[in-house]
Design a protein around this motif. Structure first.
Motif, PDB file in Angstrom:
ATOM      1  N   ALA A 265      31.762  25.763  30.875  1.00 12.66           N
ATOM      2  CA  ALA A 265      31.302  24.366  31.307  1.00 12.66           C
ATOM      3  C   ALA A 265      30.517  24.400  32.441  1.00 12.66           C
ATOM      4  O   ALA A 265      29.235  23.787  32.508  1.00 12.66           O
ATOM      5  CB  ALA A 265      32.409  23.491  31.299  1.00 12.66           C
ATOM      6  N   TYR A 266      30.997  24.869  33.463  1.00 15.80           N
ATOM      7  CA  TYR A 266      30.416  24.804  34.855  1.00 15.80           C
ATOM      8  C   TYR A 266      29.044  25.614  34.753  1.00 15.80           C
ATOM      9  O   TYR A 266      28.029  24.910  35.211  1.00 15.80           O
ATOM     10  CB  TYR A 266      31.127  25.725  35.940  1.00 15.80           C
ATOM     11  CG  TYR A 266      30.570  25.921  37.223  1.00 15.80           C
ATOM     12  CD1 TYR A 266      30.704  24.811  38.365  1.00 15.80           C
ATOM     13  CD2 TYR A 266      29.552  26.816  37.452  1.00 15.80           C
ATOM     14  CE1 TYR A 266      30.447  25.022  39.559  1.00 15.80           C
ATOM     15  CE2 TYR A 266      29.217  27.124  38.678  1.00 15.80           C
ATOM     16  CZ  TYR A 266      29.548  26.150  39.636  1.00 15.80           C
ATOM     17  OH  TYR A 266      28.882  26.150  40.962  1.00 15.80           O
TER      18      TYR A 266
ATOM     19  N   ALA B 141      35.205  18.422  35.154  1.00 14.09           N
ATOM     20  CA  ALA B 141      35.526  17.897  33.635  1.00 14.09           C
ATOM     21  C   ALA B 141      34.987  16.220  33.845  1.00 14.09           C
ATOM     22  O   ALA B 141      34.470  15.597  33.107  1.00 14.09           O
ATOM     23  CB  ALA B 141      36.942  17.821  33.236  1.00 14.09           C
ATOM     24  N   ALA B 142      35.403  15.622  34.997  1.00 11.29           N
ATOM     25  CA  ALA B 142      35.003  14.173  35.192  1.00 11.29           C
ATOM     26  C   ALA B 142      33.616  13.986  35.427  1.00 11.29           C
ATOM     27  O   ALA B 142      33.097  12.816  34.779  1.00 11.29           O
ATOM     28  CB  ALA B 142      35.827  13.504  36.294  1.00 11.29           C
ATOM     29  N   SER B 143      32.876  14.869  35.944  1.00  6.80           N
ATOM     30  CA  SER B 143      31.546  14.800  36.370  1.00  6.80           C
ATOM     31  C   SER B 143      30.707  14.778  34.812  1.00  6.80           C
ATOM     32  O   SER B 143      29.728  14.029  34.631  1.00  6.80           O
ATOM     33  CB  SER B 143      30.975  16.079  37.076  1.00  6.80           C
ATOM     34  OG  SER B 143      30.711  17.204  36.372  1.00  6.80           O
ATOM     35  N   TYR B 144      31.082  15.666  33.963  1.00 15.60           N
ATOM     36  CA  TYR B 144      30.488  15.658  32.524  1.00 15.60           C
ATOM     37  C   TYR B 144      30.885  14.555  31.743  1.00 15.60           C
ATOM     38  O   TYR B 144      30.029  14.006  30.920  1.00 15.60           O
ATOM     39  CB  TYR B 144      30.998  17.071  31.883  1.00 15.60           C
ATOM     40  CG  TYR B 144      30.276  18.290  32.482  1.00 15.60           C
ATOM     41  CD1 TYR B 144      28.768  18.279  32.141  1.00 15.60           C
ATOM     42  CD2 TYR B 144      31.046  19.185  32.841  1.00 15.60           C
ATOM     43  CE1 TYR B 144      28.138  19.646  32.854  1.00 15.60           C
ATOM     44  CE2 TYR B 144      30.415  20.334  33.348  1.00 15.60           C
ATOM     45  CZ  TYR B 144      28.739  20.505  33.465  1.00 15.60           C
ATOM     46  OH  TYR B 144      28.244  21.674  33.827  1.00 15.60           O
ATOM     47  N   LEU B 145      31.878  13.773  31.925  1.00 19.28           N
ATOM     48  CA  LEU B 145      32.150  12.563  31.255  1.00 19.28           C
ATOM     49  C   LEU B 145      31.229  11.508  31.850  1.00 19.28           C
ATOM     50  O   LEU B 145      30.899  10.551  30.994  1.00 19.28           O
ATOM     51  CB  LEU B 145      33.663  12.120  31.619  1.00 19.28           C
ATOM     52  CG  LEU B 145      34.730  13.051  30.771  1.00 19.28           C
ATOM     53  CD1 LEU B 145      36.126  12.493  31.006  1.00 19.28           C
ATOM     54  CD2 LEU B 145      34.380  12.826  29.519  1.00 19.28           C
TER      55      LEU B 145
ATOM     56  N   TYR C 165      26.498  12.381  39.046  1.00 20.93           N
ATOM     57  CA  TYR C 165      27.098  13.574  38.564  1.00 20.93           C
ATOM     58  C   TYR C 165      27.180  14.767  39.589  1.00 20.93           C
ATOM     59  O   TYR C 165      28.072  15.321  39.775  1.00 20.93           O
ATOM     60  CB  TYR C 165      26.231  13.964  37.451  1.00 20.93           C
ATOM     61  CG  TYR C 165      26.334  15.337  37.214  1.00 20.93           C
ATOM     62  CD1 TYR C 165      27.141  15.847  36.307  1.00 20.93           C
ATOM     63  CD2 TYR C 165      25.502  16.376  37.699  1.00 20.93           C
ATOM     64  CE1 TYR C 165      27.504  17.333  36.139  1.00 20.93           C
ATOM     65  CE2 TYR C 165      25.532  17.773  37.501  1.00 20.93           C
ATOM     66  CZ  TYR C 165      26.576  18.376  36.636  1.00 20.93           C
ATOM     67  OH  TYR C 165      26.578  19.459  36.212  1.00 20.93           O
TER      68      TYR C 165
ATOM     69  N   VAL D 178      31.221  15.746  26.318  1.00 20.19           N
ATOM     70  CA  VAL D 178      32.529  15.421  26.129  1.00 20.19           C
ATOM     71  C   VAL D 178      33.336  17.008  25.709  1.00 20.19           C
ATOM     72  O   VAL D 178      34.338  17.209  26.287  1.00 20.19           O
ATOM     73  CB  VAL D 178      33.033  14.534  25.101  1.00 20.19           C
ATOM     74  CG1 VAL D 178      34.379  14.669  24.732  1.00 20.19           C
ATOM     75  CG2 VAL D 178      32.416  13.106  25.396  1.00 20.19           C
TER      76      VAL D 178
ATOM     77  N   ALA E  34      33.567  18.786  29.207  1.00 19.54           N
ATOM     78  CA  ALA E  34      34.841  18.176  29.705  1.00 19.54           C
ATOM     79  C   ALA E  34      36.020  18.736  29.265  1.00 19.54           C
ATOM     80  O   ALA E  34      37.004  18.989  30.077  1.00 19.54           O
ATOM     81  CB  ALA E  34      34.786  16.732  29.945  1.00 19.54           C
TER      82      ALA E  34
ATOM     83  N   SER F  49      38.897  20.998  31.297  1.00 18.76           N
ATOM     84  CA  SER F  49      40.221  20.465  31.287  1.00 18.76           C
ATOM     85  C   SER F  49      41.265  21.622  30.698  1.00 18.76           C
ATOM     86  O   SER F  49      42.549  21.653  31.333  1.00 18.76           O
ATOM     87  CB  SER F  49      40.389  19.234  30.531  1.00 18.76           C
ATOM     88  OG  SER F  49      39.566  18.147  30.998  1.00 18.76           O
TER      89      SER F  49
END
Length: 420
Positions: free
Chosen positions: A209-210, A282-286, A308, A371, A374, A378
């Protein structure tokens, strides 16, 4: 600073260059980006071993920097594209794991100035990463991609010249032949190996994700964000400077917070910090998913982009420095650069995963894709939380009454940006 300038300057342009000048499809560009960043973090495993056993730190840095400079200049020539990427990655293998340990050698193990020296080093690293998208991004988007790549090469060459000029100030390399066998055994125990493998697996998942920040997120930032500020449209690549700028701004406040928590006995353990960082990312991608959903098919306001980067950078500061710190503290004698380099193996596998995750950009809706990112971060957080007990136990086993000068090349809390 200049090495980071060259690396991040080239990386800020890479996906844009492939999807425009080279006319690669999005899936192919994402895969190549993933393979390149993966290879760039695999070669330090080999380079660290070569530096420890044969070349020594000075020669490894000089040879690595020379090779990297050549690779950056090759990027200015379209037919040499693949060869240039491979050349940069090979040079990085010698350079990356050896330079920080020379700062370590300037001080005795119990010298209180040692952590502050690394803070100065870390600021320099982030300064280079901050300047790179502004200069290389501006030149690439305004005058042509090859101008941006050439500027990255000039930066790497400047770093090499400064290093050669400053050699009289560098520490004398010390032999570590006198290290005792018990120390080596204590660091090579089964628990330690399993712990590092577990953390490596979690970081591999997290990197899936990163690493989208320079891949699919770069495409979203270019195509789906209104970057007009005060009547002027800011180039997409220039926004990458926000991440290192925020690192420099946020790090002192975060370290002060951790110091206050430690004084009250409430500081999180290293693995707890890493898990918290994964959840923050994860919150940044949400946030991006929400921006895309609320835009109604139009272009999102640039304030979403700023939000973001603030959240993303905070999560990065929680997870990446602490992960490198764990690997550094468990480094066995005579294998300092090699063990620190093994941290980059997780970045290698994670970058490969990120390249494949990025291929889904063309098959999923943008909201669903972010999503998914994120969710991936997680999952990494859950794995890291599950390793907390083992991490505390192993770190307690290797801790002594006084720090050994030969047990670590990099103190906890230091990491390369975007990176790091």
């Amino acid at each position: 600073m200049w090495e980071q300038f060259s690396y991040f300057g080239m990386r800020a342009l890479l996906v844009y260059y492939m999807t425009t000048t080279l006319v690669f499809g999005q899936e192919k560009a994402s895969s190549i980006y993933g393979f390149y960043t993966a290879f760039a973090y695999f070669t330090p495993i080999i380079g660290g071993t070569i530096a420890d056993r044969w070349l020594g730190k000075r020669r490894a840095v000089i040879i690595g920097a020379t090779i990297m400079a050549a690779g950056h200049f090759m990027m200015a020539f379209q037919p040499a594209f693949y060869f240039a990427l491979a050349t940069i990655a090979l040079g990085n293998g010698l350079f990356l794991p050896t330079l920080p340990s020379q700062i370590n050698d300037l001080y005795k193990a119990d010298d209180p100035r040692r952590p502050w020296a690394y803070n100065v080093y870390y600021v320099g690293v982030n300064l280079g990463a901050f300047l790179a998208p502004l200069i290389c991004g501006f030149l690439g988007e305004t005058y042509g991609w090859h101008w941006g790549f050439g500027a990255a090469g000039v930066g790497m060459l400047a770093g090499l010249l400064i290093y050669l000029w400053g050699q009289p100030y560098l520490p004398v390399e010390r032999s570590e032949e006198g290290n005792t066998a018990p120390a080596a055994k204590s660091h090579r125990g089964r628990d330690t190996v399993l712990l590092l493998l577990g953390i490596g697996l979690a970081v591999t998942i997290f990197r899936g994700a990163y690493e989208q920040i320079g891949n699919t997120f770069a495409l979203w930032m270019r195509d789906d964000v209104d970057r007009t500020i005060a009547g002027f449209e800011v180039g997409a690549a220039m926004f990458f400077s926000l991440n290192p700028l925020l690192v420099m701004i946020m790090t002192p406040f975060l370290l002060a917070r951790w110091k206050r928590q430690a004084a009250r006995g409430r500081e999180l353990s290293p693995t707890q910090k890493m898990a918290t960082g994964a959840l923050i990312v994860a919150a940044s991608y949400l946030v991006v998913a929400a921006a895309e959903a609320l835009s109604g098919g139009g272009r999102a306001h640039w304030i979403w982009l700023l939000t973001y980067f603030v959240i993303f950078t905070l999560g990065e500061l929680y997870i990446l420095p602490n992960g490198l710190g764990i690997f550094a503290r468990l480094a066995p004698p005579k294998l300092g650069a090699t063990t620190v380099a093994s941290w980059y193996l997780a970045i290698f596998t994670g970058s490969l995963a990120a390249g494949q995750v990025g291929r889904l950009w063309s098959h999923l809706g943008h909201v669903e894709f972010f999503v998914l990112l994120a969710a991936i971060a997680s999952v990494a957080a859950v794995l890291l939380y599950s390793l907390d007990g083992a991490t505390k136990r192993v770190l307690a086993q290797v801790a002594g009454p006084k720090p050994r000068d030969d047990l670590t090349d990099v103190p906890e809390g230091i990491a390369r940006p975007q990176n790091a």
